[in-house]
Design a protein around this motif. Structure first.
Motif, PDB file in Angstrom:
ATOM      1  N   MET A 169       0.817  -1.214   0.000  1.00  0.00           N
ATOM      2  CA  MET A 169       0.000   0.000   0.000  1.00  0.00           C
ATOM      3  C   MET A 169       0.849   1.262   0.000  1.00  0.00           C
ATOM      4  O   MET A 169       0.459   2.283  -0.566  1.00  0.00           O
ATOM      5  CB  MET A 169      -0.943  -0.012   1.196  1.00  0.00           C
ATOM      6  N   ARG A 170       2.039   1.168   0.602  1.00  0.00           N
ATOM      7  CA  ARG A 170       2.945   2.330   0.590  1.00  0.00           C
ATOM      8  C   ARG A 170       3.403   2.636  -0.824  1.00  0.00           C
ATOM      9  O   ARG A 170       3.519   3.809  -1.213  1.00  0.00           O
ATOM     10  CB  ARG A 170       4.147   2.035   1.495  1.00  0.00           C
ATOM     11  N   VAL A 171       3.681   1.602  -1.606  1.00  0.00           N
ATOM     12  CA  VAL A 171       4.149   1.855  -2.969  1.00  0.00           C
ATOM     13  C   VAL A 171       3.031   2.416  -3.851  1.00  0.00           C
ATOM     14  O   VAL A 171       3.297   3.073  -4.859  1.00  0.00           O
ATOM     15  CB  VAL A 171       4.771   0.561  -3.574  1.00  0.00           C
ATOM     16  N   LEU A 172       1.775   2.193  -3.447  1.00  0.00           N
ATOM     17  CA  LEU A 172       0.630   2.682  -4.209  1.00  0.00           C
ATOM     18  C   LEU A 172       0.107   4.032  -3.721  1.00  0.00           C
ATOM     19  O   LEU A 172      -0.840   4.573  -4.292  1.00  0.00           O
ATOM     20  CB  LEU A 172      -0.511   1.662  -4.138  1.00  0.00           C
ATOM     21  N   ASP A 173       0.699   4.578  -2.655  1.00  0.00           N
ATOM     22  CA  ASP A 173       0.224   5.843  -2.062  1.00  0.00           C
ATOM     23  C   ASP A 173      -1.220   5.743  -1.573  1.00  0.00           C
ATOM     24  O   ASP A 173      -2.056   6.617  -1.842  1.00  0.00           O
ATOM     25  CB  ASP A 173       0.349   7.006  -3.053  1.00  0.00           C
ATOM     26  N   ILE A 190      -0.622   7.149   3.760  1.00  0.00           N
ATOM     27  CA  ILE A 190       0.062   6.023   4.397  1.00  0.00           C
ATOM     28  C   ILE A 190       1.522   6.344   4.694  1.00  0.00           C
ATOM     29  O   ILE A 190       2.112   5.803   5.623  1.00  0.00           O
ATOM     30  CB  ILE A 190      -0.072   4.732   3.562  1.00  0.00           C
ATOM     31  N   GLU A 191       2.095   7.282   3.945  1.00  0.00           N
ATOM     32  CA  GLU A 191       3.473   7.674   4.219  1.00  0.00           C
ATOM     33  C   GLU A 191       3.626   8.351   5.586  1.00  0.00           C
ATOM     34  O   GLU A 191       4.706   8.362   6.174  1.00  0.00           O
ATOM     35  CB  GLU A 191       3.993   8.607   3.118  1.00  0.00           C
ATOM     36  N   ASP A 192       2.525   8.901   6.092  1.00  0.00           N
ATOM     37  CA  ASP A 192       2.542   9.585   7.388  1.00  0.00           C
ATOM     38  C   ASP A 192       1.925   8.764   8.511  1.00  0.00           C
ATOM     39  O   ASP A 192       1.955   9.186   9.673  1.00  0.00           O
ATOM     40  CB  ASP A 192       1.777  10.914   7.290  1.00  0.00           C
ATOM     41  N   PRO A 201       9.011   5.032  21.234  1.00  0.00           N
ATOM     42  CA  PRO A 201       8.714   3.889  20.365  1.00  0.00           C
ATOM     43  C   PRO A 201       7.376   3.230  20.623  1.00  0.00           C
ATOM     44  O   PRO A 201       6.892   2.471  19.778  1.00  0.00           O
ATOM     45  CB  PRO A 201       9.872   2.927  20.626  1.00  0.00           C
ATOM     46  N   HIS A 202       6.771   3.492  21.788  1.00  0.00           N
ATOM     47  CA  HIS A 202       5.443   2.933  22.059  1.00  0.00           C
ATOM     48  C   HIS A 202       4.360   3.635  21.249  1.00  0.00           C
ATOM     49  O   HIS A 202       3.243   3.127  21.130  1.00  0.00           O
ATOM     50  CB  HIS A 202       5.121   3.041  23.550  1.00  0.00           C
ATOM     51  N   VAL A 203       4.676   4.790  20.669  1.00  0.00           N
ATOM     52  CA  VAL A 203       3.746   5.495  19.780  1.00  0.00           C
ATOM     53  C   VAL A 203       4.061   5.053  18.357  1.00  0.00           C
ATOM     54  O   VAL A 203       5.088   5.434  17.792  1.00  0.00           O
ATOM     55  CB  VAL A 203       3.873   7.020  19.919  1.00  0.00           C
ATOM     56  N   GLU A 204       3.189   4.250  17.761  1.00  0.00           N
ATOM     57  CA  GLU A 204       3.520   3.597  16.496  1.00  0.00           C
ATOM     58  C   GLU A 204       2.795   4.192  15.294  1.00  0.00           C
ATOM     59  O   GLU A 204       3.198   3.968  14.154  1.00  0.00           O
ATOM     60  CB  GLU A 204       3.218   2.101  16.613  1.00  0.00           C
ATOM     61  N   THR A 205       1.704   4.916  15.518  1.00  0.00           N
ATOM     62  CA  THR A 205       0.960   5.555  14.434  1.00  0.00           C
ATOM     63  C   THR A 205       0.541   6.951  14.873  1.00  0.00           C
ATOM     64  O   THR A 205       0.688   7.328  16.038  1.00  0.00           O
ATOM     65  CB  THR A 205      -0.310   4.761  14.051  1.00  0.00           C
ATOM     66  N   VAL A 206      -0.030   7.704  13.932  1.00  0.00           N
ATOM     67  CA  VAL A 206      -0.500   9.061  14.240  1.00  0.00           C
ATOM     68  C   VAL A 206      -1.941   9.068  14.741  1.00  0.00           C
ATOM     69  O   VAL A 206      -2.507  10.131  14.975  1.00  0.00           O
ATOM     70  CB  VAL A 206      -0.380   9.985  13.011  1.00  0.00           C
TER      71      VAL A 206
END
Length: 317
Positions: A169-173, A190-192, A201-206
């Motif tokens: 999915m990252r390669v497809l934006d 997905i890039e963000d 490091p315990h915070v893994e996503t936005v």
């Protein structure tokens, strides 16, 4: 497994409100990662909010010619969808390269994006791990790190993101749609979406507390040849040492993203631009600033060779 309470959500916003309003609450859909973590007492949510009955299990066309994939679409359904296989083959190939048929039947699109690292020190509760217990240290830094990250790391964590689908999915934006407790929606590239460990490091996503993924959207098809090259210790049911998702056009241009080497799917503009110049140039662009350990420095060459294998497949099609 520790005791917990449970409820079923009626709407996405209600699910988000239930989790946001109760400390220690978590969403559960397929549960293929969360339930394992609960059994090992790595995660101990006080309350589970079941989103499995929500109407988020469809794949639909978008107005701009892409596809909208509901958060609850199973990995099996996504990989086997005729539109995905025809126009976004890298996703089908990535999903089939991961886990087992039984797990793919249960695992959801959103849950797959949110799966946690398989670092052995994260899974061993007797070891220090800043992901599991912030501030406790990182046993992997002085331990055996063959499977772990060579780029995007920090002094607090060298764990990798383990998934396959997200690399494709990252390669497809792809873009990720969410809803929060106030029923406010937003879209995240997905890039963000996944974040580097830094000092937290315990915070893994936005994602904010209680924010629920409702869908993933894909742009209109890119064309070209779609390749997913996965290098692992076993022929099946193993996480990637290095994986390569690539979309190669006839003129040699394209896009490339790498899995198994970083805390998130790894891609940059320089790597894409270097594709016509071959795997050495692509690897050099993608791995600039890499900091491997003595146990995993082999991933530098392995990444280059995996990219070369993917490019060979792309050019041969």
């Amino acid at each position: 497994m520790k005791p917990f309470s449970y409820e079923r959500a009626a709407t996405p916003a209600a699910a988000a409100a239930a989790v946001a309003g109760r400390p220690g609450a978590r969403f559960i859909a397929g549960g293929t990662n969360l339930l394992d973590l609960m059994k090992l007492e790595i995660e101990a949510p006080a309350h589970l909010v079941d989103i499995g009955g929500l109407d988020l299990d469809r794949i639909e066309p978008t107005d701009d010619g892409g596809l909208r994939i509901g958060a609850l679409v199973s990995n099996t359904a996504l990989a086997s969808d005729a539109r995905i296989r025809r126009d976004y083959g890298v996703i089908s190939r990535a999903i089939v390269a991961g886990a087992s048929g039984q797990l793919r039947n249960k695992a959801s699109t959103a849950g797959n994006l949110l799966q946690r690292t398989r670092c052995p020190y994260f899974y061993d509760t007797n070891q220090a791990c800043n992901k599991r217990r912030p501030g406790s240290g990182c046993a992997a830094l002085g331990g055996y790190s063959r499977q772990l990250a060579i780029i995007g790391t920090s002094e607090a964590c060298i764990a990798t993101y383990p998934g396959d689908m997200a690399v494709a999915m990252r390669v497809l934006d792809a873009r990720i749609e969410t809803v929060d407790a106030a029923a406010k929606t937003r879209t995240i590239g997905i890039e963000d979406f996944h974040v580097l460990p830094g000092k937290t490091p315990h915070v893994e996503t936005v994602l904010a507390p209680g924010e629920l993924i409702t869908a993933v959207t894909l742009p209109k098809p890119l064309g070209g040849t779609h390749v997913y090259q996965k290098v692992r210790d076993r022929a099946s049911y193993a996480f990637a040492l290095v994986s390569v998702a690539a979309v190669i056009q006839r003129d040699g241009s394209g896009r490339v993203a790498i899995g198994g080497i970083a805390p998130k799917p790894w891609r940059n503009a320089a790597g894409d631009a270097a594709l016509p110049n071959g795997e050495k140039a692509v690897a050099a662009a993608l791995l600039a600033g890499a900091k491997p350990t003595k146990d995993n420095e082999f991933k530098l060459l392995l990444t280059e060779r995996a990219i070369g294998a993917a490019l060979s497949k792309g050019r041969a099609s």
